[in-house]
Design a protein around this motif. Structure first.
Motif, PDB file in Angstrom:
ATOM      1  N   LEU A 121       0.800  -1.219   0.000  1.00 47.15           N
ATOM      2  CA  LEU A 121       0.000   0.000   0.000  1.00 47.15           C
ATOM      3  C   LEU A 121       0.828   1.262   0.000  1.00 47.15           C
ATOM      4  CD1 LEU A 121      -2.859  -0.933   2.388  1.00 47.15           C
ATOM      5  CD2 LEU A 121      -2.996  -0.403  -0.016  1.00 47.15           C
ATOM      6  N   THR A 122       2.043   1.196   0.505  1.00 47.76           N
ATOM      7  CA  THR A 122       2.851   2.407   0.581  1.00 47.76           C
ATOM      8  C   THR A 122       3.089   2.996  -0.810  1.00 47.76           C
ATOM      9  OG1 THR A 122       4.785   1.008   0.577  1.00 47.76           O
ATOM     10  CG2 THR A 122       4.035   1.812   2.722  1.00 47.76           C
ATOM     11  N   THR A 123       2.884   2.204  -1.859  1.00 45.96           N
ATOM     12  CA  THR A 123       3.110   2.729  -3.208  1.00 45.96           C
ATOM     13  C   THR A 123       1.904   3.526  -3.719  1.00 45.96           C
ATOM     14  OG1 THR A 123       2.270   0.726  -4.205  1.00 45.96           O
ATOM     15  CG2 THR A 123       4.650   0.831  -3.826  1.00 45.96           C
ATOM     16  N   PHE A 124       0.772   3.435  -3.044  1.00 42.84           N
ATOM     17  CA  PHE A 124      -0.413   4.169  -3.504  1.00 42.84           C
ATOM     18  C   PHE A 124      -0.458   5.565  -2.893  1.00 42.84           C
ATOM     19  CE2 PHE A 124      -2.615  -0.186  -3.706  1.00 42.84           C
ATOM     20  CZ  PHE A 124      -2.310  -0.329  -5.054  1.00 42.84           C
ATOM     21  N   THR A 125      -0.777   6.546  -3.709  1.00 42.31           N
ATOM     22  CA  THR A 125      -0.966   7.900  -3.180  1.00 42.31           C
ATOM     23  C   THR A 125      -2.388   7.981  -2.613  1.00 42.31           C
ATOM     24  OG1 THR A 125      -1.891   8.682  -5.250  1.00 42.31           O
ATOM     25  CG2 THR A 125       0.521   8.885  -4.978  1.00 42.31           C
ATOM     26  N   SER A 126      -2.669   9.038  -1.869  1.00 41.44           N
ATOM     27  CA  SER A 126      -4.030   9.219  -1.327  1.00 41.44           C
ATOM     28  C   SER A 126      -5.038   9.280  -2.465  1.00 41.44           C
ATOM     29  CB  SER A 126      -4.118  10.510  -0.517  1.00 41.44           C
ATOM     30  OG  SER A 126      -3.336  10.399   0.616  1.00 41.44           O
ATOM     31  N   LYS A 127      -4.659   9.958  -3.542  1.00 45.42           N
ATOM     32  CA  LYS A 127      -5.569  10.103  -4.695  1.00 45.42           C
ATOM     33  C   LYS A 127      -5.901   8.715  -5.280  1.00 45.42           C
ATOM     34  CE  LYS A 127      -5.949  12.884  -8.873  1.00 45.42           C
ATOM     35  NZ  LYS A 127      -5.637  12.030 -10.011  1.00 45.42           N
ATOM     36  N   GLU A 128      -4.882   7.878  -5.399  1.00 44.85           N
ATOM     37  CA  GLU A 128      -5.099   6.530  -5.955  1.00 44.85           C
ATOM     38  C   GLU A 128      -5.985   5.704  -5.013  1.00 44.85           C
ATOM     39  OE1 GLU A 128      -0.965   5.895  -8.492  1.00 44.85           O
ATOM     40  OE2 GLU A 128      -0.977   5.528  -6.351  1.00 44.85           O
ATOM     41  N   LEU A 129      -5.698   5.830  -3.713  1.00 46.46           N
ATOM     42  CA  LEU A 129      -6.507   5.069  -2.745  1.00 46.46           C
ATOM     43  C   LEU A 129      -7.969   5.494  -2.824  1.00 46.46           C
ATOM     44  CD1 LEU A 129      -4.156   5.020   0.365  1.00 46.46           C
ATOM     45  CD2 LEU A 129      -5.055   3.015  -0.813  1.00 46.46           C
ATOM     46  N   ILE A 130      -8.193   6.797  -2.933  1.00 47.87           N
ATOM     47  CA  ILE A 130      -9.568   7.307  -3.009  1.00 47.87           C
ATOM     48  C   ILE A 130     -10.261   6.741  -4.254  1.00 47.87           C
ATOM     49  CG2 ILE A 130     -10.918   9.431  -3.430  1.00 47.87           C
ATOM     50  CD1 ILE A 130      -8.925  10.802  -1.426  1.00 47.87           C
ATOM     51  N   GLU A 131      -9.548   6.759  -5.386  1.00 47.57           N
ATOM     52  CA  GLU A 131     -10.134   6.211  -6.628  1.00 47.57           C
ATOM     53  C   GLU A 131     -10.494   4.736  -6.460  1.00 47.57           C
ATOM     54  OE1 GLU A 131      -7.258   7.061  -9.636  1.00 47.57           O
ATOM     55  OE2 GLU A 131      -7.786   9.202  -9.614  1.00 47.57           O
ATOM     56  N   LYS A 132      -9.596   3.985  -5.825  1.00 49.05           N
ATOM     57  CA  LYS A 132      -9.826   2.551  -5.629  1.00 49.05           C
ATOM     58  C   LYS A 132     -11.020   2.320  -4.697  1.00 49.05           C
ATOM     59  CE  LYS A 132      -5.055   1.138  -6.359  1.00 49.05           C
ATOM     60  NZ  LYS A 132      -5.248   0.231  -7.487  1.00 49.05           N
ATOM     61  N   ILE A 133     -11.097   3.116  -3.632  1.00 47.65           N
ATOM     62  CA  ILE A 133     -12.211   2.961  -2.673  1.00 47.65           C
ATOM     63  C   ILE A 133     -13.541   3.258  -3.382  1.00 47.65           C
ATOM     64  CG2 ILE A 133     -13.285   3.943  -0.589  1.00 47.65           C
ATOM     65  CD1 ILE A 133     -10.361   4.424   0.452  1.00 47.65           C
ATOM     66  N   LEU A 134     -13.579   4.339  -4.138  1.00 50.11           N
ATOM     67  CA  LEU A 134     -14.833   4.711  -4.808  1.00 50.11           C
ATOM     68  C   LEU A 134     -15.261   3.637  -5.811  1.00 50.11           C
ATOM     69  CD1 LEU A 134     -14.270   8.568  -5.306  1.00 50.11           C
ATOM     70  CD2 LEU A 134     -15.599   7.425  -3.532  1.00 50.11           C
ATOM     71  N   LYS A 135     -14.274   3.065  -6.502  1.00 50.41           N
ATOM     72  CA  LYS A 135     -14.578   2.013  -7.489  1.00 50.41           C
ATOM     73  C   LYS A 135     -15.111   0.751  -6.794  1.00 50.41           C
ATOM     74  CE  LYS A 135     -12.238  -0.097 -11.365  1.00 50.41           C
ATOM     75  NZ  LYS A 135     -10.913  -0.503 -11.768  1.00 50.41           N
ATOM     76  N   LEU A 136     -14.442   0.349  -5.726  1.00 50.79           N
ATOM     77  CA  LEU A 136     -14.863  -0.857  -4.999  1.00 50.79           C
ATOM     78  C   LEU A 136     -16.245  -0.684  -4.370  1.00 50.79           C
ATOM     79  CD1 LEU A 136     -11.592  -1.980  -3.174  1.00 50.79           C
ATOM     80  CD2 LEU A 136     -12.929  -3.351  -4.774  1.00 50.79           C
ATOM     81  N   MET A 157      -7.409   5.792  14.152  1.00 50.00           N
ATOM     82  CA  MET A 157      -6.800   4.536  13.682  1.00 50.00           C
ATOM     83  C   MET A 157      -7.291   4.195  12.278  1.00 50.00           C
ATOM     84  SD  MET A 157      -6.966   1.950  16.853  1.00 50.00           S
ATOM     85  CE  MET A 157      -5.974   2.198  18.303  1.00 50.00           C
ATOM     86  N   ILE A 158      -8.435   4.756  11.896  1.00 46.11           N
ATOM     87  CA  ILE A 158      -8.982   4.458  10.565  1.00 46.11           C
ATOM     88  C   ILE A 158      -8.271   5.348   9.533  1.00 46.11           C
ATOM     89  CG2 ILE A 158     -11.089   4.295   9.173  1.00 46.11           C
ATOM     90  CD1 ILE A 158     -11.121   2.466  11.687  1.00 46.11           C
ATOM     91  N   THR A 159      -7.753   4.711   8.502  1.00 50.26           N
ATOM     92  CA  THR A 159      -7.026   5.438   7.451  1.00 50.26           C
ATOM     93  C   THR A 159      -7.593   5.063   6.086  1.00 50.26           C
ATOM     94  OG1 THR A 159      -5.460   3.627   7.219  1.00 50.26           O
ATOM     95  CG2 THR A 159      -4.865   5.359   8.798  1.00 50.26           C
ATOM     96  N   LEU A 160      -7.231   5.838   5.074  1.00 52.71           N
ATOM     97  CA  LEU A 160      -7.664   5.496   3.711  1.00 52.71           C
ATOM     98  C   LEU A 160      -7.165   4.102   3.326  1.00 52.71           C
ATOM     99  CD1 LEU A 160      -7.011   8.832   1.763  1.00 52.71           C
ATOM    100  CD2 LEU A 160      -9.253   7.816   2.244  1.00 52.71           C
ATOM    101  N   GLU A 161      -5.911   3.805   3.715  1.00 52.48           N
ATOM    102  CA  GLU A 161      -5.336   2.496   3.383  1.00 52.48           C
ATOM    103  C   GLU A 161      -6.171   1.367   3.971  1.00 52.48           C
ATOM    104  OE1 GLU A 161      -3.554   5.015   4.418  1.00 52.48           O
ATOM    105  OE2 GLU A 161      -1.585   5.086   3.464  1.00 52.48           O
ATOM    106  N   LYS A 162      -6.536   1.547   5.248  1.00 51.97           N
ATOM    107  CA  LYS A 162      -7.293   0.468   5.912  1.00 51.97           C
ATOM    108  C   LYS A 162      -8.700   0.338   5.315  1.00 51.97           C
ATOM    109  CE  LYS A 162      -4.738   0.850  10.240  1.00 51.97           C
ATOM    110  NZ  LYS A 162      -4.798   1.338  11.635  1.00 51.97           N
ATOM    111  N   ILE A 163      -9.281   1.450   4.917  1.00 49.25           N
ATOM    112  CA  ILE A 163     -10.613   1.380   4.293  1.00 49.25           C
ATOM    113  C   ILE A 163     -10.506   0.624   2.966  1.00 49.25           C
ATOM    114  CG2 ILE A 163     -12.452   2.748   3.197  1.00 49.25           C
ATOM    115  CD1 ILE A 163     -12.008   4.855   5.367  1.00 49.25           C
ATOM    116  N   TYR A 164      -9.485   0.951   2.193  1.00 56.64           N
ATOM    117  CA  TYR A 164      -9.294   0.258   0.907  1.00 56.64           C
ATOM    118  C   TYR A 164      -9.113  -1.247   1.127  1.00 56.64           C
ATOM    119  CZ  TYR A 164      -6.823  -1.805  -2.941  1.00 56.64           C
ATOM    120  OH  TYR A 164      -6.427  -2.678  -3.913  1.00 56.64           O
ATOM    121  N   LEU A 165      -8.230  -1.578   2.065  1.00 59.52           N
ATOM    122  CA  LEU A 165      -7.965  -3.005   2.331  1.00 59.52           C
ATOM    123  C   LEU A 165      -9.210  -3.742   2.797  1.00 59.52           C
ATOM    124  CD1 LEU A 165      -4.603  -3.549   4.246  1.00 59.52           C
ATOM    125  CD2 LEU A 165      -5.279  -4.396   2.001  1.00 59.52           C
ATOM    126  N   SER A 166      -9.988  -3.097   3.670  1.00 60.75           N
ATOM    127  CA  SER A 166     -11.158  -3.802   4.207  1.00 60.75           C
ATOM    128  C   SER A 166     -12.198  -4.022   3.116  1.00 60.75           C
ATOM    129  CB  SER A 166     -11.750  -3.085   5.421  1.00 60.75           C
ATOM    130  OG  SER A 166     -12.345  -1.903   5.042  1.00 60.75           O
TER     131      SER A 166
END
Ligand code: 13P
Ligand code: SF4
Length: 323
Positions: free
Chosen positions: A6-21, A278-287
């Motif tokens: 996950l460290t390779t994803f920027t916040s923008k990328e994580l947001i895009e992935k979360i919205l898509k999922l 404790m909740i982060t964009l990374e953890k939301i994406y992963l979950s």
């Protein structure tokens, strides 16, 4: 997918992935006001505990991702037993809920058999099963006043909120000795220091703060109520005695007004809940990607805990506190 990738994803990328999922999986993201701004901005709903419980009760999604703490995700699961409820970090607890263990509370309750139990929603599902009705900071006064004046009542687990409700209703509820570590730490000195430098500022405070702090406040209310007050009040400056996260919505809704958070020490102008953060964009994406960690509760606990939560929602509906 493991965390290291996950460290390779920027916040923008994580947001895009979360919205898509979210779209792909018919999921909704519910967030409390204490979440970081980036999470609030992509949530389907941002609110206080009452609003979140109500939205959860109406959800038609296949998955609820809860950007909040454990008792909130539990409440969403109890109201939606057939829905998958994800909490991106199971360690996101709450000092208030932890201050009221089941065994101790059951013993306390047994000492007062003729008392009704009103529990603040910030408690475990176990405590909810021992309660007659649940309340939040947004409806505590009305829930207490829905009982006859001479009714004997135990209020748990927040002694600050319970004490404040006793004061404004003239009741004499027995209080469990619990506190929120984020609000209980706020001092009158910190508020007075800010007020001396900003005499024109209005003070808004959450009822989880100590009584001395609440006495200094021009307005006391839930996060949603404080937000509304700052939007409608004519002052241009506010001293805010609660968690930092609420400032995001306050700034968004009143961009020309100034907000000063009551800090816990001089090293920062913040007061963050360590569990909410404790909740982060990374953890939301992963979950969302892995559909875990999931909240699961035994059926009997779910059924028993649902009753006092539904009672709260019914009373709130009748009193037009929710629609
Ligand atoms: P509300 O947002 O319901 O006011 O609750 C505050 C809080 O501490 C949530 O954990
Ligand atoms: Fe619990 Fe306080 Fe954090 Fe709310 S702010 S989750 S009551 S510790």
């Amino acid at each position: 997918m493991d965390d290291s990738k996950l460290t390779t994803f920027t916040s923008k990328e994580l947001i895009e992935k979360i919205l898509k999922l979210k779209k792909q999986k018919n999921a909704v993201l519910l967030a409390h006001y204490y979440q970081i701004p980036e999470i609030q901005d992509i949530a389907d709903y941002v609110g206080d505990s009452l609003g979140l419980a109500q939205i959860a009760s109406k959800s038609k999604a296949d998955i609820i991702v809860f950007a909040g703490v454990h008792f909130m995700a539990e409440t969403a699961k109890i109201l939606n037993p057939d829905t998958k409820v994800l909490l991106p970090d199971l360690e996101a607890g709450c000092s208030l809920a932890d201050s009221c263990p089941r065994e101790d509370f059951a013993k306390f309750k047994a000492r007062y058999p003729n008392h009704k139990v009103i529990s603040y929603i910030n408690c475990t599902a176990d405590i909810k099963t021992l309660s007659d009705v649940i309340c939040t900071s947004g409806n505590a006064k009305q829930i207490v006043e829905s009982f006859p004046e001479n009714e004997k009542i135990i209020f748990a687990p927040d002694k600050n909120l319970g004490g404040y409700i006793n004061k404004i209703t003239g009741r004499n509820m027995l209080l469990w000795d619990g506190t929120c570590e984020v609000h209980d730490i706020l001092s009158t000195e910190a508020i007075i220091n800010l007020k001396v430098k900003n005499p024109d500022a209005k003070v808004v405070a959450h009822p989880e703060c100590k009584a001395q702090v609440l006495e200094l406040a021009d307005f006391v209310g839930s996060t949603t109520a404080m937000l509304k007050y700052t939007m409608e009040n004519s002052s241009n400056k506010y001293i805010v005695a609660t968690e930092t996260g609420i400032l995001h919505e306050m700034h968004k809704n009143s961009p020309d007004k100034e907000f000063l958070i009551v800090a816990t020490d001089e090293t920062c102008s913040c007061n963050d809940c360590p569990y909410m953060k404790m909740i982060t964009l990374e953890k939301i994406y992963l979950s969302l990607e892995n559909e875990k960690p999931e909240i699961n509760l035994p059926d009997d606990i779910m059924k028993k805990a649902e009753l006092p939560i539904r009672r709260m929602l019914d009373i709130s509906m009748k009193m037009n506190l929710i629609k």
